[in-house]
Design a protein around this motif. Structure first.
Motif, mmCIF file in Angstrom:
data_model
loop_
_atom_site.group_PDB
_atom_site.id
_atom_site.type_symbol
_atom_site.label_atom_id
_atom_site.label_comp_id
_atom_site.label_asym_id
_atom_site.label_seq_id
_atom_site.Cartn_x
_atom_site.Cartn_y
_atom_site.Cartn_z
ATOM 1 N N SER A 9 49.842 101.444 29.097
ATOM 2 C CA SER A 9 51.231 101.235 29.455
ATOM 3 C C SER A 9 51.389 100.033 30.374
ATOM 4 N N HIS A 10 50.490 99.950 31.334
ATOM 5 C CA HIS A 10 50.634 98.918 32.351
ATOM 6 C C HIS A 10 50.012 97.601 31.931
ATOM 7 N N ARG B 258 51.165 95.879 28.395
ATOM 8 C CA ARG B 258 52.536 95.362 28.393
ATOM 9 C C ARG B 258 52.658 94.034 29.143
ATOM 10 N N ALA B 259 51.812 93.873 30.186
ATOM 11 C CA ALA B 259 51.922 92.651 30.989
ATOM 12 C C ALA B 259 51.694 91.380 30.168
ATOM 13 N N LEU C 110 51.922 90.987 26.996
ATOM 14 C CA LEU C 110 52.973 90.884 25.979
ATOM 15 C C LEU C 110 54.230 90.259 26.568
ATOM 16 N N ARG C 111 54.500 90.751 27.790
ATOM 17 C CA ARG C 111 55.676 90.212 28.480
ATOM 18 C C ARG C 111 55.498 88.719 28.705
ATOM 19 N N ASN D 10 55.952 86.791 25.401
ATOM 20 C CA ASN D 10 57.366 86.740 25.079
ATOM 21 C C ASN D 10 58.112 85.797 26.027
ATOM 22 N N ARG E 21 57.534 85.561 19.448
ATOM 23 C CA ARG E 21 58.329 86.440 20.294
ATOM 24 C C ARG E 21 58.581 87.803 19.634
ATOM 25 N N GLY F 125 55.202 95.585 21.769
ATOM 26 C CA GLY F 125 55.693 96.339 22.925
ATOM 27 C C GLY F 125 56.300 97.662 22.488
ATOM 28 N N ASP G 50 55.125 101.459 23.371
ATOM 29 C CA ASP G 50 56.056 102.423 23.957
ATOM 30 C C ASP G 50 56.107 103.705 23.132
ATOM 31 N N LEU H 252 53.005 105.740 23.539
ATOM 32 C CA LEU H 252 52.982 106.453 24.816
ATOM 33 C C LEU H 252 53.931 107.648 24.786
#
Lengths: 587, 148
Positions: free
Chosen positions: A371-372, A375-376, A378-379, A382, A408, A415, A419, A422
């Protein structure tokens, strides 16, 4: 004894060998504790048996000895009486006076009535001091003047001129028969011996006397005289040849003046016999009680047999008691073992549960990291693509913009995948708190949301009556949203998309259905339908992460229900799920 | 160097340079990025707040107006930094916004129980991210008045 095995435990990994050995040792002591009193009982029984055997044997022997003794006393008394009779006859004054003057015939006449008065007296005879017949009753002229000094009675009475009971002998006068004699000296007033008075007594008399003595089954009582000739014997003829019993050890013992009881084997028949012998002291005779050992000991053997049976019963009773007691003890022990095994199993279950919980924690940690940490970047992908577009967009041609767009949207898609994954993993981890749920309201709500998100034409959604359920409202709302959302998505290419939501109660199960007239699916791929990240359509056709149906299945299973589906390519699909209707799931 | 810290109003604690850059870019759009100081781990953040270590000369009469705190940090993690800020009477009044990529509930529960002022999950999409960051920044910097 019942089997000492412990109750079957399937898993070989569970070690229960140690308690088995421990209990095996305990059993050893247990059996010793049982065997000791049993051995005591058997030993005591054997000793008592021997003592009682000895006592009963002695009792049986002494009974025969007593019989012989009693008979001897009786015979002795009868002989005493015969002697008394003889003495009193010989002592008559007139009789003695006649004898003194040699008038034998007249003297005999005085005794004329004696055989009539004493039926056992066969004959009375008078002899002079030299043993010559001088007269007799009844009168027997053929023997008058014959000397009988060779007879035993003569030798006996002349030994000390005292009354004497003779051996058995065959009398000379006709009719000849076996008799014994009681010889009494005849004396003058001055005690001078004048002659001998002889009473001849029939042997039958003694038989009559002893008839009342019962020697028991198959037993005989007989009397022998000084020379071991049989005076009478119930199994031998009284008249006839005299029978000599001097060869029998008991007879010679008794004639030697000793009494006793002995067990002898009859040399003729081979039978064991119990023989009691008793002398008749004053007269030199003997009484013998002879009985087969089998008969003599019959009472003893019966008693011993009963005692053996009683002992056997006692031992059997003890054995039965011990068996039952041991059964009880073993059963209790087995129960304890089962309990111990159960406790062990429970301990292991608890251990495994702890391990599982630890694994779950690790998994949670993992999904937390996913989760943590995933995602970083990916962010960043993007975000930096966006920055590139913002800051340098003017310098990029059409293709450059397209490529950036792919970067993107891919990052965004990933992402969403993370999500969803999870979310999916979170379902089932959280405990359910079931409460009554209005399924119709939830479905209506979800239908509204799904319709609003529809790309194409708004579908016609028909909501039928739905039975209520028990469960987690948020999770069940997700089920409706995913199923109706799918129906909307896969029917969006139809000219007139139609979606039907229905439900019914069947037994104690509530069954719900979402059906559409959309693109459907091929039943050949049914097994992939509810798998995570499994998709039956290409991304260009219908977007999605492939988590929706997996999520539906997971939520429904978590509620204790089932999910299934039917479909045909281009003919729509129907998705069903069931929930326990009554009471609800207490999961 | 101490002069440079006089104007600092926002402390950004973020170990990811990419996230830090995106956060600063978003705040700059609303003119909030100039008076921002960025540190990369929890220990440095605590030094800055307590004027320790490299920040020994920072003046005490010019308090911070916002701390933007990442949850997962090297050395001392975000939850611990938050706990120490809220435990110290001198720093207790500074609004703290927790920004994290974690959507795990337990982080949120922990943070709120320690008195965090906002808890924001960083969206993957940059447009959403920029909007979230700037909203939070604007709210705490402009609309919310801290008792001086």
């Amino acid at each position: 004894m019942p089997d000492l095995e412990l109750p079957t435990v399937q898993s070989p990994s569970i070690s229960i060998t140690e308690p088995v050995h421990a209990s095996g040792r305990k059993e050893w002591w247990y059996f010793v504790a049982l065997a000791l009193p049993l051995a005591g009982i058997v030993l005591l029984g054997a000793l008592t048996y021997r003592a009682i055997d000895r006592e009963l044997t002695a009792a049986a022997l002494s009974r025969n000895a007593a019989l012989a003794g009693l008979t001897a006393v009786m015979v002795s008394e009868k002989l005493d009486r015969l002697v008394d009779i003889g003495v009193s006859l010989a002592d008559r004054v007139r009789f003695r006076e006649l004898i003194a003057v040699g008038r034998w015939v007249e003297a005999s006449r005085i005794l004329a009535r004696v055989p009539a008065e004493f039926p056992f007296i066969d004959r009375v005879a008078l002899f002079d001091v030299d043993g010559t017949v001088m007269g007799g009753i009844p009168d027997t002229p053929e023997v008058i003047g014959r000397s009988f000094a060779y007879r035993d009675w003569y030798r006996g009475v002349t030994r000390a001129w005292k009354p004497y009971v003779s051996e058995v002998y065959r009398r000379a006068a006709a009719p000849s028969s076996n008799v014994f004699g009681v010889a009494v000296p005849i004396r003058s007033d001055r005690q001078q011996v004048l002659g001998v008075l002889l009473l001849q007594v029939r042997l039958e008399t003694l038989l009559d006397w002893t008839r009342s003595v019962d020697v028991g089954d198959a037993g005989v009582l007989y009397v022998v005289d000084q020379r071991a000739n049989v005076v009478f014997h119930p199994q031998l003829p009284l008249q006839g040849d005299l029978v000599d019993f001097s060869a029998l050890p008991s007879v010679s013992e008794a004639l030697a003046g000793r009494k006793g009881v002995r067990e002898e084997v009859d040399p003729r028949s081979g039978d064991a016999r119990v023989i009691a012998y008793q002398p008749v002291p004053k007269y030199g005779w003997a009484v013998i009680a002879d009985q087969p050992a089998r008969a003599a000991f019959e009472a003893r053997n019966d008693q011993l047999r009963y005692m053996l049976i009683a002992y056997a019963l006692i031992v059997a009773l003890f054995g039965l008691t011990a068996y039952l007691a041991s059964r009880m003890v073993l059963e209790r022990k087995q129960a304890a073992d089962v309990q111990r095994t159960n406790a062990e199993l429970e301990r292991r279950v608890a251990e495994r549960t702890m391990q599982l919980e630890a694994a779950m924690k690790e998994l949670e940690g993992f999904s937390y990291s996913v989760s943590h940490d995933l995602r970083a970047p990916l962010r960043a992908i993007n975000g930096f693509a966006r920055m590139l577009e913002e800051d340098y967009g003017e310098r990029l041609d059409h293709e450059g913009h397209r490529l950036l767009g792919v970067v993107r949207s891919s990052a965004t898609q990933m992402g969403r995948l993370i999500d969803d994954l999870l979310d999916f993993s979170r379902v089932g981890r959280a405990p359910l708190t079931p409460k009554p749920v209005d399924m119709a309201a939830l479905a209506r709500d979800a239908a509204g949301e799904a319709a609003a998100a529809a790309d194409g034409a708004a579908p016609a959604i028909e909501l039928g009556p739905l039975p209520p359920a028990r469960g987690d409202p948020a999770l069940l709302r997700q089920v409706w949203l995913n199923l109706i959302g799918n129906a909307v998505k896969f029917s969006s290419r139809r000219d007139a998309p139609r979606i039907g939501v229905s439900g019914r109660l069947q037994d104690s199960v509530a069954i719900y259905c979402v059906a559409d007239n959309g693109t459907g699916f091929d039943m050949r791929y049914y097994d992939k339908l509810f798998g995570v990240f499994q998709r039956l359509h290409r991304q260009e056709e219908f977007s999605g992460t492939g988590v929706g149906l997996a999520m539906v299945q997971r939520i429904v299973a978590h509620h204790g229900g089932k999910v299934w589906a039917e479909g045909r390519p281009d003919h729509g699909a129907s998705f069903f799920f069931s929930l326990p209707a009554k009471g609800g799931s207490d999961v | 160097m101490s002069e440079a810290f006089e104007q600092i109003e926002i402390l950004l604690v973020e170990d990811s340079p990419a996230d830090a850059e995106m956060t600063m870019r978003a705040l700059r759009k609303f003119n909030l990025g100039n008076r921002l100081h960025w540190v990369q781990d929890g220990a440095e953040a605590l030094d800055f707040l307590r004027r320790g270590g490299a920040y020994a000369g920072r003046r005490a009469d010019h308090p911070l107006r916002l701390v933007v705190l990442d949850l997962k940090l090297p050395k001392v993690d975000g939850i611990e930094v938050l706990r120490q800020i809220k435990a110290d009477p001198e720093t207790r009044g500074i609004p703290v916004v927790m920004m994290t990529s974690s959507r795990e509930e337990r982080d949120m529960v922990d943070s709120y129980s320690l008195g965090v002022n906002s808890y924001v999950v960083k969206p993957v999409d940059f447009a959403d991210f920029a909007e979230t960051v700037s909203k939070v920044g604007l709210y705490w910097m402009l609309t919310n008045r801290v008792p001086e």
